[in-house]
Design a protein around this motif. Structure first.
Motif, PDB file in Angstrom:
ATOM      1  N   ALA A  78       0.828  -1.206   0.000  1.00 53.17           N
ATOM      2  CA  ALA A  78       0.000   0.000   0.000  1.00 53.17           C
ATOM      3  C   ALA A  78       0.862   1.256   0.000  1.00 53.17           C
ATOM      4  O   ALA A  78       0.514   2.261  -0.640  1.00 53.17           O
ATOM      5  N   MET A  79       1.987   1.217   0.710  1.00 55.29           N
ATOM      6  CA  MET A  79       2.898   2.363   0.711  1.00 55.29           C
ATOM      7  C   MET A  79       3.485   2.574  -0.676  1.00 55.29           C
ATOM      8  O   MET A  79       3.571   3.717  -1.159  1.00 55.29           O
ATOM      9  N   VAL A  80       3.886   1.502  -1.349  1.00 61.66           N
ATOM     10  CA  VAL A  80       4.435   1.621  -2.708  1.00 61.66           C
ATOM     11  C   VAL A  80       3.381   2.190  -3.656  1.00 61.66           C
ATOM     12  O   VAL A  80       3.673   3.069  -4.484  1.00 61.66           O
ATOM     13  N   LYS A  81       2.152   1.730  -3.520  1.00 64.07           N
ATOM     14  CA  LYS A  81       1.066   2.242  -4.355  1.00 64.07           C
ATOM     15  C   LYS A  81       0.877   3.741  -4.139  1.00 64.07           C
ATOM     16  O   LYS A  81       0.696   4.507  -5.103  1.00 64.07           O
ATOM     17  N   LEU A  82       0.933   4.173  -2.886  1.00 59.69           N
ATOM     18  CA  LEU A  82       0.789   5.595  -2.573  1.00 59.69           C
ATOM     19  C   LEU A  82       1.961   6.400  -3.131  1.00 59.69           C
ATOM     20  O   LEU A  82       1.768   7.480  -3.710  1.00 59.69           O
ATOM     21  N   LEU A  83       3.169   5.898  -2.975  1.00 57.27           N
ATOM     22  CA  LEU A  83       4.345   6.607  -3.492  1.00 57.27           C
ATOM     23  C   LEU A  83       4.269   6.748  -5.012  1.00 57.27           C
ATOM     24  O   LEU A  83       4.686   7.774  -5.570  1.00 57.27           O
ATOM     25  N   ASN A  84       3.735   5.736  -5.682  1.00 61.10           N
ATOM     26  CA  ASN A  84       3.552   5.820  -7.131  1.00 61.10           C
ATOM     27  C   ASN A  84       2.606   6.953  -7.513  1.00 61.10           C
ATOM     28  O   ASN A  84       2.760   7.568  -8.574  1.00 61.10           O
ATOM     29  N   LYS A  85       1.637   7.232  -6.672  1.00 58.42           N
ATOM     30  CA  LYS A  85       0.724   8.349  -6.933  1.00 58.42           C
ATOM     31  C   LYS A  85       1.382   9.683  -6.574  1.00 58.42           C
ATOM     32  O   LYS A  85       1.264  10.670  -7.306  1.00 58.42           O
ATOM     33  N   LEU A  86       2.079   9.699  -5.450  1.00 61.07           N
ATOM     34  CA  LEU A  86       2.680  10.953  -4.984  1.00 61.07           C
ATOM     35  C   LEU A  86       3.751  11.468  -5.931  1.00 61.07           C
ATOM     36  O   LEU A  86       3.928  12.680  -6.083  1.00 61.07           O
ATOM     37  N   VAL A  87       4.469  10.568  -6.555  1.00 64.24           N
ATOM     38  CA  VAL A  87       5.594  10.981  -7.389  1.00 64.24           C
ATOM     39  C   VAL A  87       5.117  11.797  -8.596  1.00 64.24           C
ATOM     40  O   VAL A  87       5.890  12.566  -9.185  1.00 64.24           O
ATOM     41  N   ASN A  88       3.840  11.665  -8.942  1.00 64.92           N
ATOM     42  CA  ASN A  88       3.275  12.449 -10.047  1.00 64.92           C
ATOM     43  C   ASN A  88       2.281  13.511  -9.580  1.00 64.92           C
ATOM     44  O   ASN A  88       1.574  14.102 -10.392  1.00 64.92           O
ATOM     45  N   SER A  89       2.238  13.753  -8.299  1.00 64.21           N
ATOM     46  CA  SER A  89       1.218  14.651  -7.755  1.00 64.21           C
ATOM     47  C   SER A  89       1.657  16.111  -7.696  1.00 64.21           C
ATOM     48  O   SER A  89       0.821  17.001  -7.555  1.00 64.21           O
ATOM     49  N   GLY A  90       2.966  16.354  -7.719  1.00 63.40           N
ATOM     50  CA  GLY A  90       3.475  17.705  -7.504  1.00 63.40           C
ATOM     51  C   GLY A  90       3.737  18.015  -6.043  1.00 63.40           C
ATOM     52  O   GLY A  90       4.026  19.165  -5.686  1.00 63.40           O
TER      53      GLY A  90
END
Length: 749
Positions: A78-90
């Protein structure tokens, strides 16, 4: 003065973040509804975060996301999934406690800035170097530090291209952050998971010093210490308060904004801090910053002090005068609230409306026109190839919408999807459609390339080093050295948290007894850290255990084998991997806060030991302040240099539920509070013996309180028999250790 001073504000919910932005914060820190250390705050959805980023950036305000809890093994995906979103969030940075997250980010998400949380208890030079090596770009320094200590650490941090952040306003914990287990022990809510129940604010039976809230500190306010903080070259001034409302955030940030601006412009300070007293506070102190640890830091009431301040301000004595003072305070608050409401009423984090229109005809490119808002911004793009006559699959509205409708869902609401200008019975290679989609995503991402999703491979499982688990022992007194003759176990010798400068007492102990393995405490500040390093240099032991990452870093530099102690809060495989890969760590204690299910899938690195403490006093909290001033009383008005080295007071405090805790002060130690029960865990040996190389028992008398000292020779004998499978030994130990618990192992995090 030209150097930027960041004013960093809390954002527990959307309204508080709007208040911070409009009040002039340079940055806000906020949390999602998972993985953050303020679960009592309202927190945000990821959709909220997208809107907040857009709003804050419009006002040149950065946004930092709190991921400042320890992570459990089963939560890594779940942390990896979140980091994958954050890295493109700005997002402008993430605030991290768990050492495993450092490993994941450094390897797989290097574009994310990592800020080391206050939960990492950063207070010495080695810890700055440790965190710099792990990839931290910013460090939140411990709240207990004074201004000269902050200045020294900031100078070193800047040499390593690391920024420093200091709390300047809001609640103070009496315990070192990251080293408080009181909530975890008492009610099963760990501060390392954002579930602190604030035992330090609890009511206790009245103490000998006449206090009912003997652990309750006033709030921190460095409002008039700004010149010294600027002189220390601190990069960020952090306001606490993610469980506080928008009114509080607006008032405090606005007051600090005006103070910072005044000082930048004129070198002078505003003298009026009355607005800070109009919102929630427990009265104010700046004693940690000034290094003046007096009784005045405490207040025997954890509730809001703003009314009392208003009463004092107007010299109200009679019932009528007090009533008028209260009325005046509420009127002032209402006025500020109305001002805030007016300022933020047009601020929106709603998704931006997006209209997408596709057009094209035979032998022309497929064109996409994207209109954001009310014709606010228009993007036009097209495919490389031209449309052709369809042979099998037709490129129609349904096929296009299927590809495009969800690709920008977090920040945009697709209000229109128009294919009326696209001729029928045409086709295009789907790779061209994918390329068009990627171009559109790039433009909607502020022309920042989209980072492809990362799949983190499963870690390789390695066998334990030893054929069967061994036992290790901790002592803290030379009188216990005869225990070495009873066993072949590793013998650790616990070092104090404070050393007399230039004293060789402990150096001599290790030189005389080379079998002893130095055990370093979690907190080592200033000259005590330097003395600990000097001991390493003089003794050069073959192996150490360190609960302090600064000492661990020096051991790594000196090529000394080291083991991560239990107070480094390791709870997952990636934390172990960080320690091994970055600092050549030889092994680590697994946190006593997690249970069997949370431990069993932890994977060790190659050639790495896993250890676990099965018997020890249960530390609840350690403080730089003095617990005795408010309990048994102390004639000294403030903590002096000699207090750490000489004081050996002990007492108990009893909460209103009738539960007592031992307050303990060893020579050279910080004041600490221990649970009334000893930790004794037979279950893990029966459950997970195959997973561990070493089981540990603490034979120091630290934290014993009023409990009678047990026969240590008998304890060693019986624990060795128990680890060899002797069931009678378990029964005998149960009869010896009558006041015991393994509740943390049962409940976990």
């Amino acid at each position: 003065m030209t150097r930027k001073i960041e004013l960093l504000a809390p954002g527990g919910d959307v309204e508080a973040i709007k208040a911070a932005v409009i009040a002039g914060a340079n940055a806000v820190y906020c949390g999602l509804d998972t993985f953050n250390a303020r679960n009592r705050a309202s927190n945000l959805s990821f959709e909220d975060l997208s809107g907040i980023l857009r709003l804050a950036h419009k006002y040149d305000c950065e946004v930092f996301l709190t991921l400042n809890v320890v992570i459990l093994e089963q939560e890594i995906p779940a942390m990896v999934k979140l980091l994958n979103k954050l890295v493109n969030s700005g997002i402008d940075g993430i605030i991290v406690q768990d050492l495993g997250v450092f490993n994941l980010v450094k390897k797989h998400f290097p574009s994310l800035d990592i800020h080391a949380s206050t939960q990492l208890t950063t207070h010495n030079e080695g810890q700055i170097e440790f965190l710099a090596k792990l990839g931290a770009t910013r460090v939140n320094l411990s709240r207990e530090l004074n201004l000269p200590e902050i200045k020294t650490l900031t100078a070193l941090a800047h040499q390593h291209d690391v920024l420093t952040e200091v709390f300047v306003h809001g609640s103070l914990c009496i315990a070192f952050s990251g080293q408080c287990y009181s909530s975890s022990v008492s009610v099963g809510n760990s501060g390392n998971r954002g579930r602190c129940s604030q035992a330090c604010r609890d009511e206790y039976e009245i103490t000998a010093a006449g206090n009912r809230f003997p652990l309750n500190l006033k709030d921190n306010s460095a409002y008039f210490d700004l010149p010294q903080l600027v002189d220390a070259e601190v990069d960020s001034l952090k306001i606490e308060g993610r469980i506080k409302g928008a009114h509080y955030v607006y008032t405090v940030v606005d007051s600090w904004r005006k103070q910072v601006d005044k000082f930048v412009e004129s070198g002078q300070l505003l003298e009026d801090d009355s607005n800070l007293h109009r919102v929630f506070n427990r009265d104010f102190t700046n004693s940690f910053l000034q290094g003046n640890l007096t009784k005045d830091m405490f207040i025997d009431n954890p509730r809001d002090h703003s009314v009392q301040h208003a009463v004092q301000k107007y010299n109200a004595i009679s019932v009528v005068e007090i009533k008028e003072a209260r009325k005046g305070l509420h009127a002032e608050r209402n006025e500020i609230g109305e001002e805030l409401a007016e300022k933020i009423k047009y601020l929106s984090i709603a998704k931006q409306p997006l209209a997408m229109a596709f057009s094209g005809s035979l032998d022309t490119p497929l064109c996409l026109t994207m209109t954001i808002g009310d014709n606010d911004k228009v993007h036009r793009l097209q495919t490389t190839s031209s449309l052709r006559v369809a042979s099998k699959i037709t490129l129609d509205a349904e096929a296009i919408e299927k590809r495009f409708k969800n690709f920008a869902i977090n920040d945009f609401s697709v209000e229109a999807f128009d294919c009326s200008e696209l001729d029928e019975n045409l086709s295009l290679p789907y790779k061209e459609l994918t390329e068009l989609k990627n171009q559109a995503a790039f433009l909607l991402n502020n022309s920042v390339p989209i980072v492809p999703a990362v799949e983190v491979p499963a870690l390789e499982k390695h066998q334990r080093i030893t054929s069967k688990p061994s036992m290790s022992i901790l002592i803290a007194d030379e009188k216990d050295l005869p225990l070495c003759d009873l066993t072949e176990s590793d013998i650790y010798f616990k070092l104090p948290e404070s050393f007399k400068k230039g004293c060789n007492k402990y150096i001599d102990i290790f030189l005389r007894n080379p079998r002893l393995i130095p055990w370093f405490p979690a907190v080592l500040i200033g000259k005590d850290y330097l003395e600990a390093v000097r001991l390493l240099e003089q003794v050069r032991p073959a192996k150490i255990v360190s609960n302090n990452t600064g000492v661990a870093y020096k051991a790594f530099e000196m090529d000394i084998e080291w083991i991560a102690g239990p107070f480094l809060n390791t709870t997952n495989s990636y934390a172990l991997l960080t320690l091994k890969e970055e600092l050549n760590c030889a092994g680590a204690f697994i946190s006593n806060e997690i249970n069997r299910l949370q431990i069993r899938n932890i994977t060790r690195p190659d050639n790495f030991k896993m250890l676990y403490s099965i018997y020890h006093p249960i530390l609840m909290m350690t403080s730089r302040q003095c617990f005795f001033q408010q309990t048994v009383g102390c004639n000294k008005p403030a903590i002096e240099d000699g207090c750490m080295l000489k004081c050996t007071k002990a007492t108990t405090i009893t909460n209103v539920k009738g539960v007592s805790f031992a307050v303990d002060k060893q020579k050279g130690g910080y004041p600490s509070i221990y649970n009334h029960e000893q930790f004794l865990n037979f279950d893990i040996v029966n459950d997970l013996a195959g997973q561990f190389d070493e089981f540990f028992i603490d034979l120091t008398n630290i934290g014993a309180g009023s409990k009678a000292e047990l026969d240590k020779t008998e304890l060693v004998t019986q624990f060795e028999r128990f680890l060899q499978g002797d069931e009678q030994a378990q029964q005998h130990l149960s009869e010896m250790v009558t006041v015991r618990t393994n509740a943390q192992y049962s409940q976990g995090l």
